[in-house]
Design a protein around this motif. Structure first.
Motif, short mmCIF file in Angstrom:
data_model
loop_
_atom_site.label_atom_id
_atom_site.label_comp_id
_atom_site.label_asym_id
_atom_site.label_seq_id
_atom_site.Cartn_x
_atom_site.Cartn_y
_atom_site.Cartn_z
N GLN A 383 0.83 -1.20 0.00
CA GLN A 383 0.00 0.00 0.00
C GLN A 383 0.86 1.25 0.00
OE1 GLN A 383 -0.32 -2.79 1.81
NE2 GLN A 383 -2.22 -2.79 2.99
N LYS A 384 1.99 1.20 0.73
CA LYS A 384 2.88 2.35 0.81
C LYS A 384 3.50 2.66 -0.55
CE LYS A 384 5.18 5.31 3.47
NZ LYS A 384 4.52 6.34 4.31
N ILE A 385 3.95 1.62 -1.24
CA ILE A 385 4.56 1.81 -2.56
C ILE A 385 3.55 2.40 -3.53
CG2 ILE A 385 5.55 0.60 -4.55
CD1 ILE A 385 6.77 -1.40 -2.54
N ILE A 386 2.35 1.82 -3.52
CA ILE A 386 1.30 2.29 -4.42
C ILE A 386 0.94 3.74 -4.09
CG2 ILE A 386 -1.12 1.98 -5.06
CD1 ILE A 386 -0.71 -1.03 -4.63
N LYS A 387 0.84 4.03 -2.80
CA LYS A 387 0.48 5.38 -2.37
C LYS A 387 1.54 6.39 -2.81
CE LYS A 387 -0.62 8.08 1.76
NZ LYS A 387 -0.73 8.04 3.25
N GLU A 388 2.82 6.04 -2.62
CA GLU A 388 3.89 6.96 -3.00
C GLU A 388 3.91 7.20 -4.50
OE1 GLU A 388 7.40 5.17 -1.42
OE2 GLU A 388 7.08 5.92 0.62
N LYS A 389 3.76 6.12 -5.28
CA LYS A 389 3.73 6.27 -6.73
C LYS A 389 2.54 7.12 -7.16
CE LYS A 389 6.17 1.99 -7.97
NZ LYS A 389 6.06 0.69 -8.68
N LEU A 390 1.41 6.88 -6.51
CA LEU A 390 0.22 7.63 -6.84
C LEU A 390 0.39 9.10 -6.51
CD1 LEU A 390 -2.66 7.51 -7.87
CD2 LEU A 390 -3.42 7.02 -5.55
N GLU A 391 0.98 9.39 -5.37
CA GLU A 391 1.19 10.78 -4.98
C GLU A 391 2.13 11.48 -5.96
OE1 GLU A 391 2.60 10.55 -1.00
OE2 GLU A 391 0.59 10.35 -0.12
N ILE A 392 3.18 10.78 -6.37
CA ILE A 392 4.12 11.35 -7.36
C ILE A 392 3.40 11.63 -8.67
CG2 ILE A 392 6.17 10.90 -8.76
CD1 ILE A 392 7.27 9.30 -6.37
N SER A 393 2.61 10.65 -9.11
CA SER A 393 1.86 10.80 -10.37
C SER A 393 0.88 11.96 -10.28
CB SER A 393 1.12 9.50 -10.70
OG SER A 393 2.02 8.44 -10.87
N LEU A 394 0.21 12.06 -9.14
CA LEU A 394 -0.76 13.14 -8.98
C LEU A 394 -0.08 14.50 -8.96
CD1 LEU A 394 -3.17 11.60 -6.31
CD2 LEU A 394 -3.60 11.94 -8.75
N GLU A 395 1.06 14.60 -8.30
CA GLU A 395 1.77 15.86 -8.27
C GLU A 395 2.24 16.27 -9.66
OE1 GLU A 395 2.14 18.05 -5.87
OE2 GLU A 395 0.85 16.79 -4.63
N ARG A 396 2.74 15.28 -10.41
CA ARG A 396 3.16 15.58 -11.78
C ARG A 396 1.98 16.02 -12.63
NH1 ARG A 396 7.17 10.38 -12.93
NH2 ARG A 396 8.93 11.12 -11.65
N PHE A 397 0.86 15.32 -12.46
CA PHE A 397 -0.33 15.66 -13.23
C PHE A 397 -0.80 17.07 -12.88
CE2 PHE A 397 -4.98 15.93 -13.21
CZ PHE A 397 -5.21 15.79 -14.57
N LYS A 398 -0.83 17.39 -11.57
CA LYS A 398 -1.28 18.71 -11.16
C LYS A 398 -0.35 19.79 -11.72
CE LYS A 398 -3.50 17.40 -6.81
NZ LYS A 398 -3.45 17.53 -5.33
N PHE A 399 0.98 19.53 -11.66
CA PHE A 399 1.94 20.51 -12.17
C PHE A 399 1.73 20.76 -13.66
CE2 PHE A 399 6.01 21.44 -14.21
CZ PHE A 399 6.37 22.61 -13.54
N LEU A 400 1.60 19.67 -14.41
CA LEU A 400 1.40 19.81 -15.85
C LEU A 400 0.06 20.49 -16.15
CD1 LEU A 400 2.69 16.33 -17.08
CD2 LEU A 400 3.83 18.53 -17.34
N ALA A 401 -0.97 20.08 -15.42
CA ALA A 401 -2.31 20.60 -15.66
C ALA A 401 -2.39 22.09 -15.39
CB ALA A 401 -3.34 19.85 -14.82
N GLU A 402 -1.68 22.56 -14.36
CA GLU A 402 -1.75 23.97 -14.01
C GLU A 402 -0.85 24.83 -14.87
OE1 GLU A 402 -3.90 25.28 -12.32
OE2 GLU A 402 -4.74 23.69 -11.09
N ASN A 403 0.03 24.24 -15.66
CA ASN A 403 0.99 25.02 -16.45
C ASN A 403 0.73 24.90 -17.95
OD1 ASN A 403 3.34 26.15 -14.59
ND2 ASN A 403 2.74 24.16 -13.77
N VAL A 404 -0.44 24.48 -18.32
CA VAL A 404 -0.84 24.47 -19.73
C VAL A 404 -1.94 25.51 -19.92
CG1 VAL A 404 -0.21 22.06 -20.08
CG2 VAL A 404 -2.53 22.62 -19.36
N THR A 405 -2.09 25.97 -21.14
CA THR A 405 -3.10 26.98 -21.44
C THR A 405 -4.46 26.37 -21.73
OG1 THR A 405 -2.42 26.96 -23.76
CG2 THR A 405 -1.39 28.59 -22.31
N ASP A 406 -4.53 25.04 -21.82
CA ASP A 406 -5.80 24.38 -22.07
C ASP A 406 -6.56 24.19 -20.76
OD1 ASP A 406 -5.01 24.18 -24.69
OD2 ASP A 406 -4.20 22.16 -24.47
N ALA A 407 -7.89 24.11 -20.88
CA ALA A 407 -8.74 23.81 -19.72
C ALA A 407 -8.81 22.30 -19.55
CB ALA A 407 -10.13 24.39 -19.92
#
Length: 614
Positions: A383-407
């Motif tokens: 669960q810890k490994i999955i959680k850490e990977k998920l958190e990393i993926s979510l952070e990357r997604f949020k960073f990319l999502a907030e830095n594009v001009t598309d909605a």
């Protein structure tokens, strides 16, 4: 707004009826839809008031009550107090703000099972319900095990009395009541020394208040005094145990004739306890503050990679912690708070590898000053490994999502907006009056909302993903949007989420319009130039024809002059000969020659006519 990023990996499998009490309709409906979307075995009901909720409890059974603290009329505290009194087994969760400390403390007195801090997410609520249901189920199983044990004690013909370390009786079975002459209620108000005629400690152990603290068991034939003043010769065996989380002594009163039978029964009970201790899927342990392990079960030895319990008992707990500092923090915490719960710790296994475990335990202090740690651990490495990977993926997604001009936005099949970036909030006016609900279907009917609702229904119905260009008016400006909606499916092929991206193509559309206008102007000018060129070309062709005709005429005139001159000379000769007398043969010869010249002139004229037609 309630935002949920991820759906839980494990659904609630225990069939449970949930009653949500919330006076705000949008929030109430949002919670209901959110919990329903996460599936599992939950059956969701709602109520806008505490009074209505109490009436529903009178009419039906609910496993979990989730209520806001502040409600019109009867508040959440009064409702919980009433429900707990009539239905003590009901899990009660309360939604409260951090500032409502007094009410929160009062809720503890009423038996609330857990608190949810505002604002609460759907996942947080779901996981809290899941945890409470699991704990309640475990508690029921534990209660059932205890009840089975009590039933077993009540079924034995031997007298059983359990007292605490101060000799106060905590439990007695029917056989003990029959043996002593007291009822079980009367025994509950007595001291064990009032039942035992001769205190075992004074004769054999030297500790008058509690012999079981110095010896694991003590056996002696003694007299038991009954409430009728009669003595009965029996055998008593005190044994040190833990009873409902505290140290206690169990006294087994039996006739000497039934000794073997009772020993056999107690042996089975001990084996049952040991079997439960060893086979439960939790790593159980007892240790001393210095780190010495006193007791472990088989599951813990196996979890840490040891071949047996005895091998693990040789290991100091300090060697199990990957971080000595982390171990010291937990030791300080357990001495300060007397317990720790679900602490994530990195442990060393025998082979040198490491695993993440969840540690829970409490501090036990005996009357003579001995201190022990009782606890259990769960393996949470995966669960810890999955959680850490998920958190990393979510952070990357949020960073990319907030830095594009598309909605960019993510929606559930029920219309719940789980995520949106800043540009999506601007385009779709999320947070504006009328758009504050987290559910798309609660929004006003506009061009953008109609587009999203249409795309959502289109995908759910099994049709192709939506891609559409739409013209909208936003913030006193006209925009063109290129919107794409695509489904995200699970392994079973079920649609779990819908991913959307909307791009501003206004500049592109304006450029296309300008190009169309420019193209139309260029086409007009090109036609003008072509017509001008065609006119000039026709003029050149005509001029060329005229020049050619002039040259042809000059040549033709020369060609015609020759036969005409010949004809003229022939006629002159005929006139001259006529004056002297014309020879018939000569005349015939000259006429034939002139006819040939005439035919030659006719051919020339026909050639001129043909050239003119062309």
């Amino acid at each position: 707004m309630f935002i949920a990023m991820i759906t839980p990996n494990h659904k609630i499998k225990v069939k449970s009826k949930i009653l949500l009490v919330e006076d705000e309709a949008q929030l109430r409906n949002s919670l209901r839809r959110g919990l329903t979307a996460l599936k599992g075995e939950l059956e969701i009901f709602t109520s806008p008031t505490a009074e209505r909720a109490a009436k529903l409890f009178d009419e039906d059974h609910f496993d979990v009550l989730v209520t806001d603290l502040i409600l019109p009329g009867m508040d959440g505290l009064e409702l919980i107090q009433k429900i707990k009194k009539a239905h003590p087994e009901t899990i009660c969760l309360i939604i409260t703000a951090a500032a409502e400390v007094d009410s929160t403390i009062k809720a503890l007195q009423y038996g609330v099972d857990n608190f949810l801090k505002k604002p609460v997410s759907i996942n947080e609520l779901y996981l809290c319900i899941q945890k409470c249901i699991q704990e309640k189920q475990f508690h029921r199983q534990n209660q059932q095990t205890r009840q089975n044990f009590i039933d077993f004690l009540n079924s034995t013909p031997d007298g059983i009395i359990i007292s605490d370390v101060n000799n106060k009786i905590l439990f007695s079975n029917d056989s003990a009541a029959k043996l002593t002459g007291f009822s079980t209620d009367e025994l509950a108000n007595l001291d064990i020394t009032e039942i035992i005629g001769i205190t075992p400690a004074s004769e054999n152990i030297g500790e008058k208040r509690n012999p079981a603290l110095n010896e694991t068991t003590y056996k002696s034939s003694i007299n038991t005094i009954t409430n009728k003043g009669k003595n009965k010769y029996i055998d008593i065996t005190p044994t040190r145990i833990y009873w409902y989380g505290q140290q206690a002594v169990i006294y087994n009163f039996r006739d000497l004739t039934d000794r073997l039978k009772i020993e056999s029964q107690m042996k089975k009970a001990t084996q049952l306890y040991q079997s439960l201790f060893d086979n439960i899927h939790l790593g159980l342990f007892r240790s001393k503050p210095g780190g010495k392990l006193i007791k472990v079960n088989k599951y813990l030895a196996k979890l840490l990679g040891y071949s047996s319990k005895s091998e693990l008992l040789k290991v100091n707990t300090a060697d199990l912690y990957a971080s000595a500092d982390r171990r010291q923090v937990l030791i300080d915490q357990i001495h300060k708070q007397l317990s720790v719960e679900d602490e994530e710790v990195l442990f060393n296994k025998k082979d040198g590898t490491q695993i993440w475990i969840s540690l829970s335990g409490n501090l036990i202090a005996s009357e003579n000053g001995d201190v022990f740690y009782n606890g259990y651990i769960k393996d949470i490495s995966q669960q810890k490994i999955i959680k850490e990977k998920l958190e990393i993926s979510l952070e990357r997604f949020k960073f990319l999502a907030e830095n594009v001009t598309d909605a960019i936005f993510i929606i559930t099949p029920e219309g719940e907006i789980l995520f949106y970036n800043k540009h999506a909030g601007y385009i779709f006016e999320i947070g504006k009056n009328g758009y504050s609900s987290p559910n798309l279907f609660d929004w006003p009917d506009t061009t953008t909302t109609r587009l999203l609702k249409f795309g959502l229904k289109r995908i759910i119905s099994g049709r192709k993903p939506l891609r559409k260009q739409t013209k909208i008016d936003l913030h006193n400006k006209t925009l063109w949007l290129d919107t794409n909606l695509s489904p995200i499916k699970n392994r079973e092929g079920e649609i779990e989420l819908i991913f959307g991206i909307s791009r501003d193509i206004t500049v592109l559309k304006e450029t296309e319009k300008k190009l169309e206008s420019l193209s139309s102007g260029l086409e007009h000018r090109l036609l003008q130039e072509l017509n001008k060129h065609r006119f000039q070309q026709q003029a050149l062709i005509q001029k060329s024809k005229l020049e050619s005709l002039g040259e042809l005429s000059s040549g033709m005139a020369h060609e015609i002059n020759q036969p005409l001159a010949s004809i003229s000379m022939g006629l002159e000769n005929i006139l001259i000969k006529n004056s002297k007398g014309i020879d018939g043969a000569y005349l015939e010869s000259k006429c034939e020659s002139m006819l040939e010249d005439v035919a030659r002139v006719e051919n020339i004229i026909d050639h001129i006519i043909d050239s003119e037609d062309k």
